[in-house]
Design a protein around this motif. Structure first.
Motif, PDB file in Angstrom:
ATOM      1  N   VAL A  23       0.935  -1.265  -0.034  1.00  0.00           N
ATOM      2  CA  VAL A  23       0.028  -0.012   0.002  1.00  0.00           C
ATOM      3  C   VAL A  23       0.817   1.239  -0.189  1.00  0.00           C
ATOM      4  CG1 VAL A  23      -1.893   1.241   1.274  1.00  0.00           C
ATOM      5  CG2 VAL A  23      -1.838  -1.255   1.211  1.00  0.00           C
ATOM      6  N   ALA A  24       1.817   1.216   0.698  1.00  0.00           N
ATOM      7  CA  ALA A  24       2.652   2.213   0.706  1.00  0.00           C
ATOM      8  C   ALA A  24       3.539   2.605  -0.287  1.00  0.00           C
ATOM      9  CB  ALA A  24       3.839   2.034   1.898  1.00  0.00           C
ATOM     10  N   GLY A  25       3.789   1.536  -1.223  1.00  0.00           N
ATOM     11  CA  GLY A  25       4.779   1.816  -2.405  1.00  0.00           C
ATOM     12  C   GLY A  25       3.567   2.482  -3.352  1.00  0.00           C
ATOM     13  N   GLY A  34       3.936  10.279   1.306  1.00  0.00           N
ATOM     14  CA  GLY A  34       3.126   9.442   2.079  1.00  0.00           C
ATOM     15  C   GLY A  34       3.394   8.076   2.411  1.00  0.00           C
ATOM     16  N   ALA A  35       4.280   7.484   1.710  1.00  0.00           N
ATOM     17  CA  ALA A  35       4.756   6.220   2.272  1.00  0.00           C
ATOM     18  C   ALA A  35       5.018   5.902   3.600  1.00  0.00           C
ATOM     19  CB  ALA A  35       5.678   5.718   1.151  1.00  0.00           C
ATOM     20  N   ALA A  36       5.635   6.698   3.989  1.00  0.00           N
ATOM     21  CA  ALA A  36       6.016   6.393   5.669  1.00  0.00           C
ATOM     22  C   ALA A  36       4.760   6.526   6.499  1.00  0.00           C
ATOM     23  CB  ALA A  36       7.146   7.639   6.052  1.00  0.00           C
ATOM     24  N   MET A  37       3.859   7.467   6.057  1.00  0.00           N
ATOM     25  CA  MET A  37       2.606   7.673   6.945  1.00  0.00           C
ATOM     26  C   MET A  37       1.882   6.148   6.978  1.00  0.00           C
ATOM     27  SD  MET A  37       1.271  11.371   5.743  1.00  0.00           S
ATOM     28  CE  MET A  37       2.322  12.792   5.505  1.00  0.00           C
ATOM     29  N   ILE A  38       2.063   5.330   6.100  1.00  0.00           N
ATOM     30  CA  ILE A  38       1.342   4.237   6.099  1.00  0.00           C
ATOM     31  C   ILE A  38       2.340   2.994   6.494  1.00  0.00           C
ATOM     32  CG2 ILE A  38       0.310   2.570   4.442  1.00  0.00           C
ATOM     33  CD1 ILE A  38      -0.322   4.822   2.610  1.00  0.00           C
TER      34      ILE A  38
END
Length: 254
Positions: A23-25, A34-38
């Motif tokens: 999902v992050a990718g 936003g990847a780190a937030m996920i």
């Protein structure tokens, strides 16, 4: 390498970490951030947060490097570079405040600030003219300070560029380059504190190809999606950053 792969595959938390990486990718490829937030909230619960952070940092930099190189050709360097340099200066200031300040009060203040930025974005307000160097430095200093305090650096720069008249592909390129360069400070800090261990290599072997495929899919989706879809995704990520950092939700999220 085979032994490292087998060790990582034996971890019972791996399926959940893989799902978070997928999902992050996809989000990273589509929105540019936003990847780190996920990834981090999920991975930090399942494995050591230092291991999760170091794994994500290396994985994201390796996979997103071609994305960053392409973005460097079209980004607005006149605003990106001042924001990056100013942010690197104020990260230690934020860390100092974190070390000596009231943590709960700081987090409430950050959450309120991020929510205010989100309301400003959703309202449709746009400033006229082209973003200038002093404004870029101010935004970068704010983002750097917030990064030092809470690792929530994204919302100020997202609000800055998305409230400008720049088209979506330039905004996305600015965000990709900004976060790629801003992560240099994190690499130095992680290396200095000994976060890059053999366990990081184990998880990188498993997660990097999966993250790369997801990021590629997100990039393709961005090329096909309308600009309104890009803005909706960005707004949603800012909202998640604000809500996820609320102290009142600690019992549920942490």
């Amino acid at each position: 390498m085979i032994d490292a792969l087998l060790t990582a595959l034996d971890n019972p938390a791996l399926p959940f970490i893989v799902a978070a990486a997928v999902v992050a990718g996809a989000v990273r490829g589509f929105a540019g951030f936003g990847a780190a937030m996920i990834f981090m909230p999920v991975a930090s619960v399942l494995i050591d947060p230092r291991l999760a952070a170091a794994t994500f940092l290396v994985m994201d930099e390796i996979v997103a490097l071609p994305l960053a190189v392409r973005a460097m050709r079209i980004c607005d360097w006149r605003t990106v570079l001042p924001a990056v340099l100013a942010g690197l200066v104020t990260v230690p200031m934020g860390a100092a405040v974190l070390a000596s300040g009231d943590t709960i009060a700081l987090r409430w203040g950050i959450s309120v600030l991020v929510l205010a930025l989100l309301v400003l974005l959703v309202s449709g307000w746009r400033y006229s003219g082209r973003p200038n160097v002093p404004l870029s430095m101010g935004v970068g200093m704010t983002a750097g300070f917030l990064s030092g305090v809470s690792q929530v650096a994204g919302p100020p720069v997202v609000a800055f560029w998305m409230s400008s008249p720049l088209p979506a592909h330039i905004i996305r390129a600015n965000l990709i380059v900004y976060f790629a360069l801003a992560s240099i400070g994190a690499f130095v800090a992680f290396w200095w504190n000994g976060f890059f261990t053999g366990e990081v290599i184990q998880f990188l072997i498993v997660l990097t190809p999966i993250y790369a495929l997801a990021l590629f899919s997100g990039t393709r989706a961005f090329r096909l999606a309308p600009e309104t879809a890009f803005r909706r995704v960005a707004y949603t990520l800012v909202a998640l950053a604000a809500v996820g950092s609320l102290p009142v939700l600690d019992g549920l999220l942490r």
